[in-house]
Design an enzyme around this catalytic site. Sequence first.
Site, short mmCIF file in Angstrom:
data_model
loop_
_atom_site.label_atom_id
_atom_site.label_comp_id
_atom_site.label_asym_id
_atom_site.label_seq_id
_atom_site.Cartn_x
_atom_site.Cartn_y
_atom_site.Cartn_z
N LYS A 121 8.09 11.07 -11.21
CA LYS A 121 8.29 11.43 -9.80
C LYS A 121 9.77 11.21 -9.47
O LYS A 121 10.40 10.26 -9.94
CB LYS A 121 7.40 10.53 -8.95
CG LYS A 121 7.35 10.84 -7.47
CD LYS A 121 6.34 9.89 -6.79
CE LYS A 121 6.22 10.12 -5.30
NZ LYS A 121 5.23 9.21 -4.68
N SER A 203 1.91 11.63 -2.12
CA SER A 203 3.21 12.24 -2.28
C SER A 203 3.60 12.52 -3.73
O SER A 203 4.58 13.22 -3.97
CB SER A 203 4.26 11.34 -1.63
OG SER A 203 4.34 10.10 -2.32
N THR A 224 2.16 4.16 -1.93
CA THR A 224 2.31 3.18 -0.85
C THR A 224 0.99 3.09 -0.10
O THR A 224 0.50 2.02 0.21
CB THR A 224 3.44 3.60 0.10
OG1 THR A 224 4.63 3.81 -0.68
CG2 THR A 224 3.71 2.54 1.17
N SER A 227 -0.71 7.78 -2.39
CA SER A 227 0.15 8.78 -3.04
C SER A 227 -0.05 8.96 -4.54
O SER A 227 0.48 9.92 -5.12
CB SER A 227 1.62 8.46 -2.77
OG SER A 227 1.96 8.87 -1.47
#
Length: 560
Positions: A121, A203, A224, A227
């Site tokens: 990521k 995410s 968090t 995600s």
Amino acid sequence: MFGLSRWMVLGYWVSVTVHGLVQPRGPVDVVEGLTGKPALPDLYEASVLDLQDGLDAGLFTSVDLIKAYFARIDEVNLKGPELRAVIETNPSAIMQAAAMDAERKAKGKRGLLHGIPILLKDNIATVAVEGMNTTAGSFSLLKSVVPDDAGVVKRLRKAGAIILGKANLSEFAHFRGNVASGWSGRGGQGTGAYFPSADPCGSSSGSGVAASIGLVAVTLGTETDGSITCPTSQNNLAGIKPTVGLTSRAGVIPISSNQDTVGPIVRSVTDAAIVLSVIAGKDPNDNFTLAQPDVVPDYTRALKKDALAGKRIGVPRKFFLDVPNIIDETVAAAFESALETIKELGATVVDPADLPSAEEFLASNNETIVLDVDFKIELNAWFESLVENPSGVRSLADLIAFNDANPELEEPTNFTDQSELIESQATSGKDAAYFQALAFDHELGRTRGIDAALQHFRLDALVLPAPGFTTSPAAVAGYPIITVPLGFYPDNTTIQSAGPLTVYPAPGVPFGLSFLGTAFTEFNLIGFAFAYEQKTHTRLARKAFPEAIPKTQLANVIGK
Ligand SMILES: *[C@@H]1O[C@H](CO)[C@@H](O)[C@H](O)[C@H]1NC(C)=O
Ligand SMILES: *[C@@H]1O[C@H](CO)[C@@H](O)[C@H](O)[C@H]1NC(C)=O
Ligand SMILES: *[C@@H]1O[C@H](CO)[C@@H](O)[C@H](O)[C@H]1NC(C)=O
Ligand SMILES: *[C@@H]1O[C@H](CO)[C@@H](O)[C@H](O)[C@H]1NC(C)=O
Ligand SMILES: *[C@@H]1O[C@H](CO)[C@@H](O)[C@H](O)[C@H]1NC(C)=O
Ligand SMILES: CC(=O)N[C@H]1CO[C@H](CO)[C@@H](O)[C@@H]1O
């Protein structure tokens, strides 16, 4: 020379030995060539063990693997359906792969990740000299120079892994405002591979999409609150959101040191266990990791098909399942059937096994208070830590101004919202209200939440569908979640809008099942998830839509 190699088997479940355990494998979707040569693994599904077998047998090299994955990324990223899963590729990857190939030949492999390409990521730092950016998807960090590799990247490199590239993500790990999942300024709108324009969830969106169609075998994401779990769920994958402090966050563009954690997003629990065994461990640059147990277990030893036998698994229905519209009928029906499977696997399902804090939890705004303060302090520290940043952005306030000054890059039509950045900037810092909110988070998530349910009902774990608000108690508690495929939306599903450019749900879109526990119980959770995965094999029940499946295979690149 290859004996009764597993490469020769077509459409059967094949066994191999991992650390002394017999593991089911496949079905191996390959055919023995007419020449009698063993066939190559299909990169759509090839596991870490499949790749190691081929590398050890000399069927292909790590250089071949990099070339094949690069070609697959180009097929779907630039042409085809523009999934926008990968933001950039590593210009040094071929060179690094050649070095790993030479070392394997001379000395054998370092371990199971030797020569295996891994996608990160884009909030996980890699040194700039290698040629890649670390930007969390934001132009404000383009060409910024980080002081060092992230802690998890150091461990991967030591294990012989090769960083293939950086994955698109929801910008700043979705801490920005109400913009659609999977969108970043640099990467554009990423989409899922199971339906055209599907919301990839985030995410860690690009990590999920890339793993789902074999743009690479291994990806890392960060969570968090949701995600890793959500892109794992919506892309038909296996993912681990580790206990906060099991994997280092040093060198990860932060939201909150209280909740951020780095974990694998892959296609099987076996691959997830292999990767977690490498990236877990203490790091002097992340003091939360110093609280973890002294020895990192070999998580592959948890991969036992009977791991659920005799265990007690609880269902925290209150407010996570029993409120109208939290989960829809499709997910609810699949979840009830999963509970039956868990019983068949020998577990006692304790239902309901509610969190005492459930009602207060849903009413609580404590998480937002903590994240807003942490983000401001920690993002400012990130900007300060950079060796250089050509955009000139040095703080959260600068970032907001940069976005406003560059709307064509960072605030295109329908992606203008910066409300979370602005709200975070307005906080006063770690005052009494912050510490009170953090204490409430730990109380609601841990002592009157997950731990209370586990103790009261004498449970080994909790189970919930991945969709809904099911990640938040573990998020504020800092506790682990493991997610595996649960089902798919049926063909008659009504397509709904998820954002300006995305849809959810839609026919064929996947969803997952999550096992949750208390701190540092990943070993047990991996066992439970593995037992369920091996009984159901849901991932293999449905593939991505045809245009989203890249065609390049190892055979197209070997010797070229
Ligand atoms: C970062 O991205 C820019 C623009 O795409 C590119 O020119 C550069 O080579 C990348 N890598 C680094 C380390 O800046
Ligand atoms: C980690 O260090 C910071 C200061 O460097 C300190 O504020 C924090 O309490 C420490 N956290 C833990 C978990 O030790
Ligand atoms: C934080 O949680 C406590 C306990 O449930 C609650 O009384 C308080 O109102 C919450 N604070 C906010 C800001 O939501
Ligand atoms: C969709 O198909 C399923 C069977 O796959 C059926 O049970 C369900 O009633 C159908 N729903 C609608 C809205 O037609
Ligand atoms: C995009 O924004 C415009 C106005 O800013 C609005 O009219 C339009 O409905 C939005 N489109 C979507 C798909 O949300
Ligand atoms: C590696 C790669 O394909 N990167 C692409 C990511 O998306 C941007 C925006 O569409 C492209 O410009 C890159 O080429």
